[in-house]
Scaffold this active site. Structure first.
Site, mmCIF file in Angstrom:
data_model
loop_
_atom_site.group_PDB
_atom_site.id
_atom_site.type_symbol
_atom_site.label_atom_id
_atom_site.label_comp_id
_atom_site.label_asym_id
_atom_site.label_seq_id
_atom_site.Cartn_x
_atom_site.Cartn_y
_atom_site.Cartn_z
ATOM 1 N N LYS A 51 55.877 71.190 100.972
ATOM 2 C CA LYS A 51 55.169 70.289 101.882
ATOM 3 C C LYS A 51 53.817 70.879 102.289
ATOM 4 C CE LYS A 51 59.424 68.135 103.549
ATOM 5 N NZ LYS A 51 60.386 67.894 104.637
ATOM 6 N N GLN A 95 62.038 70.670 109.921
ATOM 7 C CA GLN A 95 62.886 70.554 108.733
ATOM 8 C C GLN A 95 64.366 70.531 109.130
ATOM 9 O OE1 GLN A 95 61.704 69.969 105.726
ATOM 10 N NE2 GLN A 95 63.672 70.005 104.671
ATOM 11 N N ASP A 118 57.857 62.058 109.862
ATOM 12 C CA ASP A 118 59.139 61.797 109.192
ATOM 13 C C ASP A 118 59.674 60.406 109.518
ATOM 14 O OD1 ASP A 118 59.979 63.861 107.502
ATOM 15 O OD2 ASP A 118 60.700 65.100 109.162
#
Ligand code: GUN
Length: 282
Positions: A51, A95, A118
């Site tokens: 990422k 995460q 997200d």
């Protein structure tokens, strides 16, 4: 046809990189994405590095924040609040999964919804289901992009989604409904899963179980989207679909690796840029 997610993701990343260069000139600063990881789970470490690498490639700033496995929930919430306040950070993600002393939902709710790249904050989840402007989760967005690139027609088609997670199953079912698919949302315990899957024109599988989908479960010519990422005993990455058995039956299929995974990361960059533009233009 094999849907080359890696190549499509690369092309889209290239476009995003050009956009970012233009915006950075126009607005005087680059977008920023902070990625928080707790602990050192090897798979999670690999994802967060990818990422940050994609962010750097696109000209997106921000940092990788690595926190110890033993961190308390309050300390983690403190780090999140500090990132929420950073002017030059437009996107923030933690995460998953998280260690067991930490409540995931409390953490997701602490992220500023305007920076929630997200799309996991309850206000973004609600907005998606109400058809309000929302940050849409990256994997479902990536799947929709792959269906578009592979020219899979959706209107009136029967889509079967296997997996009911908040990250993939539920949101992809919603996006397919919006494109006028008829959607069956199934899961690993669905009785007679084979009979249901074999009716699918579009089959999306996100369960986390190798060879969950065999050749007999797939309709001739169907489009197969494999979201699974599993590691075999000998260290190979495989999806949830028995690729060798299903590929000859399918009209189109995503490989693992090189299918949905790279697209997810490109969509994270797209979401970061969208959050940046919203914040800059406020
Ligand atoms: N773990 C597995 N998938 C994801 C994702 O899309 N976002 C985050 N933050 N964690 C994940």
């Amino acid at each position: 046809m094999i849907i080359d997610g890696k190549q499509i993701a690369q092309q889209r990343k290239e476009e995003l990189r050009k956009q970012v260069a233009g915006y950075t000139k126009q607005y005087g600063r680059a977008p920023g994405l902070d990625v928080i990881i707790v602990g050192e789970n090897p798979a999670s470490m690999s994802y967060v590095r990818s990422k940050r690498k994609a962010a750097a490639y696109c000209g997106i700033g921000g940092e990788l924040i690595q926190l110890p496995e033993t961190i308390s929930q309050d300390e983690l919430l403190g780090v999140i609040r500090a990132c929420n306040k950073k002017e030059d950070v437009d996107g923030l993600l933690v995460q998953l999964p998280l260690p067991e002393q930490i409540d995931v939902q409390t953490v997701l709710e602490a992220i500023d919804p305007a920076k929630d790249v997200d799309g996991f904050h309850p206000s973004n989840v609600a907005a998606l289901w109400l058809n309000d402007p929302a940050v849409v989760p990256c994997t479902p967005l990536g799947i929709m992009a792959l269906l578009e690139e592979s020219q899979t027609s959706l209107e009136g088609k029967h889509a079967v989604v296997v997996g009911r997670s908040n990250i993939v199953g539920k949101p992809i079912a919603k996006l397919l409904l919006d494109k006028n698919c008829t959607v069956t949302l199934a899961h690993s315990r669905t009785a007679d899963l084979g009979a249901i899957c074999s009716k699918a024109d579009i089959l999306v599988v996100a369960v986390g179980k190798p060879k969950m989908i065999t050749g007999e479960m797939v309709k001739q010519g169907a489009t197969i989207i494999d979201v699974g990422i599993n590691r075999t005993k000998d260290g190979r990455l495989v999806g949830d679909v028995d690729f060798d058995a299903v590929a000859p039956v399918a009209g189109a299929i995503t490989p693992v690796p090189g299918g949905v995974g790279p697209m997810t990361i490109t969509m994270l960059m797209q979401n970061t840029i969208a959050c940046y533009l919203k914040r800059i233009n406020k």
